[in-house]
Design a protein around this motif. Structure first.
Motif, mmCIF file in Angstrom:
data_model
loop_
_atom_site.group_PDB
_atom_site.id
_atom_site.type_symbol
_atom_site.label_atom_id
_atom_site.label_comp_id
_atom_site.label_asym_id
_atom_site.label_seq_id
_atom_site.Cartn_x
_atom_site.Cartn_y
_atom_site.Cartn_z
ATOM 1 N N GLU A 61 15.600 87.829 -32.841
ATOM 2 C CA GLU A 61 17.018 87.468 -32.998
ATOM 3 C C GLU A 61 17.398 87.430 -34.484
ATOM 4 O OE1 GLU A 61 17.048 84.671 -28.987
ATOM 5 O OE2 GLU A 61 17.481 83.735 -30.923
ATOM 6 N N ILE A 62 16.506 86.849 -35.279
ATOM 7 C CA ILE A 62 16.780 86.748 -36.720
ATOM 8 C C ILE A 62 16.845 88.148 -37.346
ATOM 9 C CG2 ILE A 62 15.787 86.022 -38.945
ATOM 10 C CD1 ILE A 62 14.596 83.633 -37.274
ATOM 11 N N MET A 63 15.882 88.983 -36.985
ATOM 12 C CA MET A 63 15.847 90.326 -37.565
ATOM 13 C C MET A 63 17.101 91.117 -37.172
ATOM 14 S SD MET A 63 13.283 90.291 -39.508
ATOM 15 C CE MET A 63 12.036 89.021 -39.749
ATOM 16 N N ALA A 64 17.597 90.883 -35.973
ATOM 17 C CA ALA A 64 18.822 91.580 -35.543
ATOM 18 C C ALA A 64 20.010 91.150 -36.405
ATOM 19 C CB ALA A 64 19.091 91.297 -34.066
ATOM 20 N N GLU A 68 21.023 80.297 -35.386
ATOM 21 C CA GLU A 68 19.637 79.969 -35.010
ATOM 22 C C GLU A 68 19.222 78.548 -35.367
ATOM 23 O OE1 GLU A 68 17.625 81.894 -33.285
ATOM 24 O OE2 GLU A 68 19.071 83.537 -33.172
ATOM 25 N N ARG A 69 20.061 77.862 -36.103
ATOM 26 C CA ARG A 69 19.728 76.516 -36.589
ATOM 27 C C ARG A 69 18.371 76.490 -37.306
ATOM 28 N NH1 ARG A 69 19.415 72.898 -32.372
ATOM 29 N NH2 ARG A 69 19.672 74.546 -30.837
ATOM 30 N N LEU A 70 18.197 77.482 -38.172
ATOM 31 C CA LEU A 70 16.969 77.574 -38.960
ATOM 32 C C LEU A 70 17.332 77.916 -40.401
ATOM 33 C CD1 LEU A 70 14.834 79.745 -36.506
ATOM 34 C CD2 LEU A 70 14.448 77.322 -37.032
ATOM 35 N N THR A 71 16.461 77.529 -41.335
ATOM 36 C CA THR A 71 16.742 77.884 -42.732
ATOM 37 C C THR A 71 15.758 78.951 -43.210
ATOM 38 O OG1 THR A 71 15.269 76.206 -43.666
ATOM 39 C CG2 THR A 71 17.557 75.553 -43.270
ATOM 40 N N VAL A 78 4.523 93.420 -33.525
ATOM 41 C CA VAL A 78 5.207 92.228 -33.995
ATOM 42 C C VAL A 78 6.227 91.836 -32.943
ATOM 43 C CG1 VAL A 78 6.901 91.354 -35.606
ATOM 44 C CG2 VAL A 78 4.953 92.614 -36.426
ATOM 45 N N LYS A 79 6.875 92.880 -32.428
ATOM 46 C CA LYS A 79 7.997 92.580 -31.570
ATOM 47 C C LYS A 79 7.657 92.922 -30.135
ATOM 48 C CE LYS A 79 11.547 94.175 -33.652
ATOM 49 N NZ LYS A 79 12.681 95.043 -33.714
ATOM 50 N N SER A 80 8.053 92.107 -29.268
ATOM 51 C CA SER A 80 7.941 92.375 -27.871
ATOM 52 C C SER A 80 8.396 91.129 -27.158
ATOM 53 C CB SER A 80 6.511 92.700 -27.471
ATOM 54 O OG SER A 80 6.487 92.917 -26.095
ATOM 55 N N GLU A 81 9.544 91.229 -26.552
ATOM 56 C CA GLU A 81 10.112 89.999 -26.014
ATOM 57 C C GLU A 81 9.562 89.622 -24.663
ATOM 58 O OE1 GLU A 81 14.544 89.668 -27.519
ATOM 59 O OE2 GLU A 81 13.926 91.667 -26.934
ATOM 60 N N LYS A 82 9.127 90.642 -23.926
ATOM 61 C CA LYS A 82 8.791 90.318 -22.537
ATOM 62 C C LYS A 82 7.294 90.079 -22.336
ATOM 63 C CE LYS A 82 12.720 92.873 -20.844
ATOM 64 N NZ LYS A 82 12.940 93.765 -21.979
ATOM 65 N N GLN A 83 6.543 90.046 -23.419
ATOM 66 C CA GLN A 83 5.105 89.867 -23.274
ATOM 67 C C GLN A 83 4.774 88.417 -22.944
ATOM 68 O OE1 GLN A 83 3.360 92.508 -23.659
ATOM 69 N NE2 GLN A 83 4.387 93.842 -25.089
#
Ligand code: TTP
Ligand code: MG
Length: 357
Positions: free
Chosen positions: A92-95, A141-144, A348-353
């Motif tokens: 989400e952040i990378m997007a 994202e409520r992240l810094t 690195v990426k894979s959302e459904k794993q």
């Protein structure tokens, strides 16, 4: 030829795993939080993946044995990693970040380089853009995160680390030398612990000292890397921001001093290779799912076998277990082995794993 003027951002999320955990669990607010292996009341094996800034205050750091973290901070909230969650948040952040860059390069799970040369005309605009990105990540994202801005990747990377957490550090081309000068050589991307020790024997401990050193001696001691270090110490880095391929493999292999059919020797060497592969995966913040091994017999006949795990992992324990299973057929042959190798295909990426935690 002068270096083409560029404006590069390096973005690095603050205490990423623990920050995500705190976001998901407001009850952890203000407490020291440690993500890593199970501490088992101080008897646990394995290491700290990361700690929040409260835990860092008492010395708990990434890579430290979890048993030590437990002794330093028994009152901390200890959690085991939830990789699917971190990967989802990372995506989400990378997007968000990607859309602000002409060229984008994700590095590991929580870092990215952005080339924004065509989007901003000067450092004032760059600062405004960096603030905008920070604000959007914070709101959505409520992240810094911390962002470094500079004329190249090297400077931007060092700058993002300069004022953490929630930092924004801008270093203009004309300020690079002055900025780098007092920093320890370790901050240069290529300087690991061993190189740092070697440089110390030459009385070099800061980047400034390295920049003033005789480059021909550096080349003598470090080969081509010596010149690279010298240029970097002068703030010169021409490497481009380039998209990384998503699937990457990491492999290590070893040739035995003497060909062997001894299962114990082979398995022991295999464990070492697995540790090395995992260390590299961890360094690059990558996870893997596919494991392959290679066996070369004494007559150079070479075989490979692979398997795909039902989960993603970065743990040496999982890799060792799979590699051991894969090599059994070759050990049972009782033939002499010359070389073995271990390879993982990393993602690195894979959302459904799914992942084992
Ligand atoms: P880092 O960006 O190096 O660390 P961080 O985000 O936790 O802290 P900082 O504020 O200093 O940037 O690494 C990103 C994530 O990668 C981290 O949250 C956990 C994981 N990681 C490991 O699993 N093992 C390690 O040794 C390190 C350094 C990180
Ligand atoms: Mg980080």
């Amino acid at each position: 030829m002068s270096e083409k003027k560029r404006i590069i951002f390096h973005l690095d999320m603050d205490h990423f795993y623990t920050a995500v955990e705190e976001r998901e669990h407001p009850e952890y607010a203000g407490k020291p939080v440690v993500v890593g292996a199970d501490p088992k009341q101080g008897k646990g094996r394995g290491v700290v993946s990361t700690s929040n800034y409260e835990a860092r205050k008492v010395g708990v750091k990434s890579g430290m044995p979890i048993s030590r973290a437990w002794r330093l901070c028994p009152e901390a909230v200890f959690l085991q990693p939830n990789f699917p969650l971190y990967i989802r948040v990372s995506n989400e952040i990378m997007a968000i970040v990607r859309k602000y860059a002409d060229k984008f390069e994700q590095w590991g799970i929580d870092e990215a380089f952005l080339d924004v040369t065509a989007r901003v005309k000067d450092y004032a605009e760059a600062e405004a853009l960096a603030k905008k990105i920070k604000r959007e990540i914070s709101e959505k994202e409520r992240l810094t995160c911390s962002i470094g801005v500079g004329p190249n990747k090297l400077t931007a990377k060092i700058a993002s680390d300069f004022q953490k957490p929630n930092g924004l550090t801008l270093v203009k081309g004309s300020e690079v030398q002055q900025f780098l000068e007092p920093l320890p050589v370790r901050k240069l991307l290529w300087v690991g612990r061993k190189t740092e020790e070697k440089l110390k024997t030459l009385s070099i401990s800061t980047i400034g000292e390295l920049a003033r050193y005789d480059p021909s001696v550096l080349t003598e001691v470090f080969g081509a890397m010596g010149m690279q270090m010298f240029l970097n110490a002068h703030g010169i880095d021409r490497s481009e921001v380039e998209p990384r391929t998503e699937v990457k493999s990491i492999s290590h292999e070893t040739t035995f001093q003497e060909d062997t059919a001894e299962a114990d020797i082979v398995l022991e060497a295999m464990d070492v290779l697995c540790e090395e592969v995992c260390k590299e995966a961890l360094n690059q913040r990558l996870f893997f799912k596919t494991v392959a091994i290679k066996v070369r017999y004494d007559n150079f006949e070479t075989h490979t076998r692979s398997k795909t795990l039902p989960f993603m992992t970065a743990r040496a324990r999982d890799l060792k277990k799979s590699a051991k299973g894969l090599i059994q057929v070759y050990l049972q042959s009782r033939r002499k082995i010359r070389l073995i190798g271990v390879r993982v295909s990393a993602f690195v990426k894979s959302e459904k794993q799914k992942t084992l935690c």
